[in-house]
Write an enzyme that holds these catalytic residues in place. Structure first.
Site, PDB file in Angstrom:
ATOM      1  N   PHE A 157       3.123 -21.549  -3.780  1.00  0.00           N
ATOM      2  CA  PHE A 157       4.108 -20.995  -4.707  1.00  0.00           C
ATOM      3  C   PHE A 157       4.236 -21.882  -5.939  1.00  0.00           C
ATOM      4  O   PHE A 157       4.289 -23.107  -5.819  1.00  0.00           O
ATOM      5  CB  PHE A 157       5.499 -20.932  -4.065  1.00  0.00           C
ATOM      6  N   ASP A 158       4.317 -21.265  -7.099  1.00  0.00           N
ATOM      7  CA  ASP A 158       4.806 -21.976  -8.272  1.00  0.00           C
ATOM      8  C   ASP A 158       6.300 -22.204  -8.038  1.00  0.00           C
ATOM      9  O   ASP A 158       6.946 -21.406  -7.359  1.00  0.00           O
ATOM     10  CB  ASP A 158       4.570 -21.118  -9.519  1.00  0.00           C
ATOM     11  N   LYS A 159       6.868 -23.280  -8.585  1.00  0.00           N
ATOM     12  CA  LYS A 159       8.301 -23.534  -8.372  1.00  0.00           C
ATOM     13  C   LYS A 159       9.176 -22.776  -9.365  1.00  0.00           C
ATOM     14  O   LYS A 159       9.963 -21.904  -8.993  1.00  0.00           O
ATOM     15  CB  LYS A 159       8.625 -25.031  -8.451  1.00  0.00           C
ATOM     16  N   THR A 160       9.013 -23.109 -10.642  1.00  0.00           N
ATOM     17  CA  THR A 160       9.952 -22.623 -11.650  1.00  0.00           C
ATOM     18  C   THR A 160       9.795 -21.123 -11.878  1.00  0.00           C
ATOM     19  O   THR A 160       8.732 -20.643 -12.244  1.00  0.00           O
ATOM     20  CB  THR A 160       9.742 -23.373 -12.980  1.00  0.00           C
ATOM     21  N   LYS A 179      -3.244 -27.431 -10.714  1.00  0.00           N
ATOM     22  CA  LYS A 179      -2.887 -26.352  -9.787  1.00  0.00           C
ATOM     23  C   LYS A 179      -4.144 -25.628  -9.301  1.00  0.00           C
ATOM     24  O   LYS A 179      -4.237 -25.247  -8.134  1.00  0.00           O
ATOM     25  CB  LYS A 179      -1.931 -25.359 -10.466  1.00  0.00           C
TER      26      LYS A 179
END
Length: 661
Positions: free
Chosen positions: A352-355, A536
């Site tokens: 997952f990306d966080k922001t 990433k």
């Protein structure tokens, strides 16, 4: 050997090719007529004294109606230069007639045509779920032009037109709200179960057509349903470019993309079909080595031909993919074909990306900590007076947070407000000096004492950004802000774990401490912080090598390279986002994580149904072929089993249409 249903390109309506004097159901009516004539002809054979030609005439009628569409398709295939093994069903029926087995040949054509008519009907049900998307947007819109209201087709709407949407009616075009406020049911597009509140933009005359990041509270989509209030909407997308139009186009394209299982069955058929033809040819010559007449060898060969035709195999995976894609679209999830549908169900790791994915994507006031001897309201008045004059995102978050806690709090205006880049702001309030900012702001003013330093360090270790407030020569308190986790994140991750996802990894550009603070709150198993976009990509490649398959969930813009490297790229909040719709394998149309467990659960069910269908289709062939070779089963039982298995796999696949979230 494909069934007639498999002869069409996926995504085309089968009904189009089977229209006639009875409309789209002509094939079904012809099959019923064939059965009625067959039954009448067979029944009359038991009536004494009747001329046998009466029964023969009825059998000929059964041949005509039962073989009409098979013959029509065989001729069309020959014209196109293609060869479909189903055409040999016609040969088998003709062969049965030549041998005098008219009733048996008529039975073959009746059951074959009935089975195909029912297949087409069943598959049409799945397609209607997709075609229903096209009917979501109304065909006309009430538009304001030259000071007058007029109703025009949606295709004639121009960018910048202002349309009026009455209460409880459908929105005809993508746009921004320029007048009115109310709730809009976005479930048809995003799958959200609760209507979303909308309000008008502050500048209705602005051109929003080229803007990429219009806040959700102002934006509406064609096909969504207005609530209780009349709304005026400025059109920002033409009908052919609307989110719903793009969704329909992508879903139809998705149907044509073959899944791994489909590719396997295609390869299998390329070997199996010639093998069956060679076997049938050899069986026709069996009378040369076995003491039996040619008619018996030929009849056995025709029986084997019927038994070995893997129509069920050909239709088993496409029907499941079609139903799965249709069900996903109804739930606000765009699945671009069979490959991501199957791959998603086999995942053990999700990155997952966080922001903006696991978090809200914007800072929120998390702690208000006035120091001893300072009244909380006075402390907040000082902070609000200064910060409300700044357009910095942190300043806005502080003001909004204070207003949430104390809606009626007021403060006199601060004066001499001056920003200090990268550090904070200085000002005067009530004639006294105010400094608001981070630790760096106070370094050349003696820094912080140990106790204050420890307090700041503790907050930052928890993932907070700290803001110190210094007023009239002393520190009066600390404000902390944080990009907080989405409300639904913890529950969604727990659901994913229950579904068998073993690793849930956060990839973030933020520092490791901030990432771990959010991860500990919501249940992420691993955090990889301080990542640039290229980092990433490398992280996804590493996870892929460790787990075999990995999904990347992001916003489809900054995370596009990592999503492209993953087995399945999943975009959040794709409604209205061109980039997300184009880059992702799977797009969650709403800006909610809840669509992810639904998509994975649906994929798991689809994989299970595809496996069941393969066992059914191959199992029936494996049993029937030896039985027909040995003469235990004739054409009649073979065609019953053949069509029965084909219908069984289609209706089994249709169960996906009623999959519950």
């Amino acid at each position: 050997m494909e069934s007639n249903a498999g002869n069409h390109k996926e995504g085309e309506s089968h009904d189009d090719g089977h229209g006639g004097i009875f409309g789209p159901n002509t094939e079904l009516y012809f099959a019923i007529l064939s059965g009625a004539l067959l039954g009448a002809g067979y029944g009359l054979t038991f009536v004494g004294g009747l001329n046998t030609w009466i029964s023969m005439g009825l059998y000929f009628g059964a041949y005509f109606f039962g073989g009409f569409f098979t013959t029509k398709e065989a001729v069309e295939n020959v014209r196109k230069g293609t060869f479909e093994i189903d055409s040999l069903m016609l040969v088998a029926a003709i062969g049965a007639g030549i041998l005098g087995e008219w009733a048996e040949g008529a039975l073959l054509l009746f059951l074959f045509s009935l089975g195909h008519a029912l297949e087409h009907y069943a598959l049409a049900r799945a397609r209607k779920s997709i075609e229903a998307l096209a009917n979501l947007a109304p065909p006309v819109a009430l538009v304001k032009r030259d000071g007058k209201e007029q109703e025009i087709p949606v295709e004639q709407l121009e960018l910048g037109d202002v349309i009026i949407v009455k209460p409880n009616s459908k929105v005809p075009a993508d746009g921004v709200l320029v007048k009115g406020e109310g709730s809009v049911n976005q479930a048809p597009i995003t799958g959200e179960s609760v209507p979303v509140d909308k309000k008008a933009v502050s500048d209705p005359d602005r051109d929003y057509a080229a803007e990429k990041n219009i806040p959700a509270e102002h934006r509406v989509f064609a096909g969504t349903i207005n609530g209780y209030a009349a709304l005026e909407i400025k059109v920002i997308r033409k009908a052919e470019d609307s989110t719903i139009a793009r969704l329909i186009k992508l879903v139809n394209e998705a149907e044509q993309q073959k899944s791994p299982t489909q590719l396997f069955t295609d390869r299998f058929e390329k070997i199996f079909v010639p093998s069956v033809l060679i076997l049938v040819g050899l069986l026709c010559l069996a009378f040369l080595v076995v003491d039996e007449p040619f008619s018996k060898s030929f009849y056995r060969a025709m029986s084997v031909l019927v038994a070995a035709s893997p129509c069920a195999l050909a239709i088993s995976t496409p029907s499941a993919v079609l139903s799965g894609v249709a069900r996903a679209a109804r739930g606000g999830v765009l699945v671009k074909g069979g490959k991501p549908l199957e791959d998603l169900g086999s995942l053990e790791a999700v990155a997952f990306d966080k922001t903006g994915t696991l978090t809200e994507g914007k800072p929120k006031l998390t702690n208000i900590l006035p120091f001893e001897g300072t009244d909380e309201k006075q402390f907040l008045q000082v902070a609000m007076a200064v910060e409300k004059q700044s357009d910095h995102p942190l300043a806005k978050a502080i003001v909004n947070g204070i207003k949430e806690k104390y809606p009626d709090l007021t403060a006199i205006d601060a004066s001499k407000v001056k920003g200090i880049v990268g550090k904070g702001v200085s000002a005067e309030y009530d004639g006294k000096t105010v400094l608001i900012g981070n630790k760096a702001l106070f370094e050349d003013k003696g820094g912080l004492d140990k106790s204050l330093e420890d307090q700041v360090a503790k907050l930052e270790a928890e993932g907070n950004t700290t803001i110190l407030v210094h007023f009239d020569g002393k520190f009066i308190g600390i404000l902390s802000l944080m990009d907080v986790a989405r409300e639904e994140a913890k529950g969604v991750l727990a659901e994913l774990q229950a579904l068998g996802i073993k690793q849930m990894i956060m990839l973030t550009g933020d520092n490791q401490q901030v990432g771990e603070a959010v991860a500990n709150e919501i249940g992420i198993t691993k955090v990889m912080g301080n990542l640039m976009p290229e980092d990433k990509v490398a992280a996804v490649e590493k996870l892929d090598s460790q787990h075999g398959k990995v999904a990347m969930v992001g916003d489809g813009v900054n995370d596009a390279p990592a999503m492209a490297k993953s087995t399945v790229g999943i975009a959040m909040g794709a409604a209205g986002s061109d980039v997300a719709l184009e880059t992702a394998d799977i797009a969650l149309m709403g800006d909610k994580l809840e669509g992810l467990p639904f998509a994975i659960g649906l994929s798991r069910r689809a994989r299970s149904i595809i496996k069941q269908n393969l066992w059914i289709s191959l199992g029936v062939v494996a049993v029937l072929v030896p039985l027909t070779i040995l003469g235990v089963a004739s054409i009649g039982p073979a065609v019953i089993a053949h069509e029965g298995s084909t219908l069984l796999v289609v209706f089994n696949a249709l169960r996906l249409l009623i999959y519950k979230k």
